[in-house]
Design an enzyme around this catalytic site. Structure first.
Site, PDB file in Angstrom:
ATOM      1  CB  ALA A  37     -19.203 -61.506 -51.858  1.00  0.00           C
ATOM      2  N   GLY A  90     -23.057 -60.525 -49.221  1.00  0.00           N
ATOM      3  CA  GLY A  90     -23.263 -59.478 -48.228  1.00  0.00           C
ATOM      4  C   GLY A  90     -24.523 -59.594 -47.386  1.00  0.00           C
ATOM      5  CG  ASN A  91     -27.476 -62.438 -48.280  1.00  0.00           C
ATOM      6  OD1 ASN A  91     -28.127 -61.575 -48.836  1.00  0.00           O
ATOM      7  ND2 ASN A  91     -27.088 -63.553 -48.889  1.00  0.00           N
ATOM      8  CE  LYS A  92     -24.782 -66.324 -43.245  1.00  0.00           C
ATOM      9  NZ  LYS A  92     -24.833 -66.500 -44.707  1.00  0.00           N
ATOM     10  CD  GLU A 117     -15.838 -62.441 -51.653  1.00  0.00           C
ATOM     11  OE1 GLU A 117     -16.554 -62.838 -50.717  1.00  0.00           O
ATOM     12  OE2 GLU A 117     -15.252 -63.241 -52.426  1.00  0.00           O
ATOM     13  CG  ASP A 139      -6.687 -65.239 -48.554  1.00  0.00           C
ATOM     14  OD1 ASP A 139      -7.407 -65.472 -47.560  1.00  0.00           O
ATOM     15  OD2 ASP A 139      -6.015 -66.118 -49.133  1.00  0.00           O
ATOM     16  CG  ASP A 175     -21.630 -67.754 -44.210  1.00  0.00           C
ATOM     17  OD1 ASP A 175     -22.012 -68.858 -43.797  1.00  0.00           O
ATOM     18  OD2 ASP A 175     -22.152 -67.171 -45.186  1.00  0.00           O
ATOM     19  CB  CYS A 189     -25.480 -73.398 -46.670  1.00  0.00           C
ATOM     20  SG  CYS A 189     -24.350 -72.997 -47.999  1.00  0.00           S
TER      21      CYS A 189
HETATM   22  N1  SAM Z   1     -21.624 -64.549 -45.902  1.00  0.00           N
HETATM   23  C1  SAM Z   1     -22.072 -64.378 -47.284  1.00  0.00           C
HETATM   24  C2  SAM Z   1     -23.541 -63.974 -47.271  1.00  0.00           C
HETATM   25  O1  SAM Z   1     -24.250 -64.376 -46.342  1.00  0.00           O
HETATM   26  O2  SAM Z   1     -23.963 -63.261 -48.167  1.00  0.00           O
HETATM   27  C3  SAM Z   1     -21.833 -65.636 -48.091  1.00  0.00           C
HETATM   28  C4  SAM Z   1     -20.401 -66.047 -48.072  1.00  0.00           C
HETATM   29  S1  SAM Z   1     -20.014 -67.302 -49.238  1.00  0.00           S
HETATM   30  C5  SAM Z   1     -20.562 -68.736 -48.442  1.00  0.00           C
HETATM   31  C6  SAM Z   1     -18.276 -67.398 -49.064  1.00  0.00           C
HETATM   32  C7  SAM Z   1     -17.532 -66.225 -49.682  1.00  0.00           C
HETATM   33  O3  SAM Z   1     -16.205 -66.225 -49.160  1.00  0.00           O
HETATM   34  C8  SAM Z   1     -17.364 -66.290 -51.192  1.00  0.00           C
HETATM   35  O4  SAM Z   1     -17.801 -65.096 -51.759  1.00  0.00           O
HETATM   36  C9  SAM Z   1     -15.869 -66.479 -51.398  1.00  0.00           C
HETATM   37  O5  SAM Z   1     -15.390 -65.827 -52.564  1.00  0.00           O
HETATM   38  C10 SAM Z   1     -15.293 -65.834 -50.165  1.00  0.00           C
HETATM   39  N2  SAM Z   1     -13.990 -66.337 -49.716  1.00  0.00           N
HETATM   40  C11 SAM Z   1     -13.528 -67.602 -49.782  1.00  0.00           C
HETATM   41  N3  SAM Z   1     -12.305 -67.679 -49.247  1.00  0.00           N
HETATM   42  C12 SAM Z   1     -11.992 -66.448 -48.796  1.00  0.00           C
HETATM   43  C13 SAM Z   1     -10.855 -65.896 -48.127  1.00  0.00           C
HETATM   44  N4  SAM Z   1      -9.813 -66.660 -47.824  1.00  0.00           N
HETATM   45  N5  SAM Z   1     -10.868 -64.588 -47.813  1.00  0.00           N
HETATM   46  C14 SAM Z   1     -11.942 -63.802 -48.133  1.00  0.00           C
HETATM   47  N6  SAM Z   1     -13.029 -64.274 -48.782  1.00  0.00           N
HETATM   48  C15 SAM Z   1     -13.058 -65.580 -49.098  1.00  0.00           C
END
Ligand code: SAM
Length: 367
Positions: free
Chosen positions: A115, A117-119, A139, A168, A191, A281
């Site tokens: 989330a 979801g850009n990538k 997510e 997770d 990411d 980032c």
């Molecule tokens: N890649 C996304 C984009 O480009 O739109 C941005 C990702 S954001 C930096 C990191 C995301 O990873 C957050 O929404 C967070 O809730 C989720 N997250 C963190 N730990 C996680 C895990 N162990 N399993 C799944 N999702 C996780």
């Protein structure tokens, strides 16, 4: 600690527009009229930092497919193509992980932390409308999974993306025989949550959803914590060590780094995986080069033959900003396999990407 810069002192970026191949294509938009009011130029620097410069020009990015840059003032925000999902506004550096993951058309892919979801949608665009591939989008945060669903629907990518909400990634079982589809995954995009210290244009300089390791401070409406981090100046960015952080911030970064290494290690366990991208980032070496070094030194990486090699940077092989050599313990191969983005010169947020690969022979030797 760096002084907080006034908003007017922060760099301004061009508006980056990614073409979504599920709803349009480069030829249709660039050569057949839709963007015909924009004339192509070769110098990105002409498009910014002033908001009023060259609103009728377009820059075609030589590093990322289907990515265009316009001046910040170009009239695109309410463009009909945005409403239909044919284009997405996505920062240049943020497009690099999917581009470097370079999945074949029918690949099975995991986007481990997906989330908003850009990538995920960029990966779907790279697979294209006729793909038989699949993207498993994990997510952990339930609410953010709703945003992910909306992004996927807006891009017309529902058939390619299977969302695993409130899941997770670290608890997914790559070796589970009942998860045959996950066993087939060859490409993994990581990411994970990070300090967000590269996001210089926003008022909140960090991006840590509720419940993340080390999250602290007040929260905005997305649950992201606010404030305490300050963006580095151009000179400080170039010398990452000179950007000193307070003790609490350092602890938070180390907690994040621990999580980041674990998520790479977990991805490396997937039996058919041969390519992983890791991105943040953040500008901190603790979350970047040092995480890459730590991941390469895990028993999982060593036993399964995961390495980093500059030649796998594909079109980014000539990118000028690489990993910081001394943060890679002087290992040139690792430093050269990492890419950094400097917000003051690269037209977008500060960012870091590394590509891990293992050969087919290694995969066959120890799935
Ligand atoms: N890649 C996304 C984009 O480009 O739109 C941005 C990702 S954001 C930096 C990191 C995301 O990873 C957050 O929404 C967070 O809730 C989720 N997250 C963190 N730990 C996680 C895990 N162990 N399993 C799944 N999702 C996780």
């Amino acid at each position: 600690k760096a002084a907080l810069l006034a908003k007017s002192q922060l760099p301004r970026f061009p508006r980056w527009v990614r073409i979504n191949n599920l709803k349009a294509n480069y030829d249709l938009l660039m050569n057949k009229g839709v963007f015909s009011e924009f004339t192509p130029i070769n110098e990105l620097s002409k498009l910014y930092p002033k908001r009023d410069c060259l609103p009728n020009k377009v820059y075609v990015d030589p590093y990322v497919d289907d990515l265009l840059a316009f001046a910040p003032s170009a009239p695109l925000l309410k463009h009909p193509l945005k409403k239909t999902g044919a284009i997405a506004f996505q920062d240049r550096a943020s497009c690099v992980p999917a581009q470097l993951l370079d999945p074949p058309r029918d690949a099975y892919i995991i986007d481990a932390t997906a989330a908003p979801g850009n990538k995920t949608t960029h990966l779907a665009s790279l697979l294209g409308p006729d793909s038989k591939g699949k993207i498993f989008a994990f997510e952990r945060d339930y609410r953010r999974a709703f945003t992910l669903k909306e992004t996927v629907e807006a891009a017309g990518a529902e058939n390619l993306v299977e969302i695993r909400p409130a899941t997770d990634f670290l608890r997914s079982a790559p070796w589970n025989p009942s998860e045959n589809e996950l066993n087939r995954v060859t490409h993994i995009l990581l990411d994970p949550s990070c300090s967000g210290s590269g996001i210089v244009e926003r008022e909140e300089y960090r991006y840590v959803p509720v419940g993340e390791p080390g999250a602290k401070g007040t929260r905005n409406s997305d649950g992201a914590s606010k404030g305490a981090n300050t963006p580095p100046s151009a000179a400080e960015y170039e010398d990452a060590k000179s950007w000193r952080t307070g003790a609490a911030e350092r602890d938070r970064i180390f907690a994040l780094a621990d999580f980041q290494v674990r998520i790479i290690e977990h991805a490396m366990r997937f039996p058919n995986a041969t390519r992983i991208t890791y991105s943040t980032c953040s500008i901190h070496a603790q979350e970047n080069e040092r995480v890459v070094m730590a991941a390469l030194n895990t028993p999982v990486a060593r036993n399964r033959g995961w390495v980093t090699e500059p030649r796998h940077l594909n079109r980014m092989k000539d990118w000028p900003r690489r990993g910081i050599l001394e943060e890679c313990n002087g290992n040139e191969q690792v430093a050269d396999s990492c890419i950094r983005f400097n917000p003051w010169v690269d037209g977008g947020i500060g960012f870091f990407v590394a590509v891990f690969i293992r050969s087919e022979q290694e995969r066959a030797r120890l799935p």
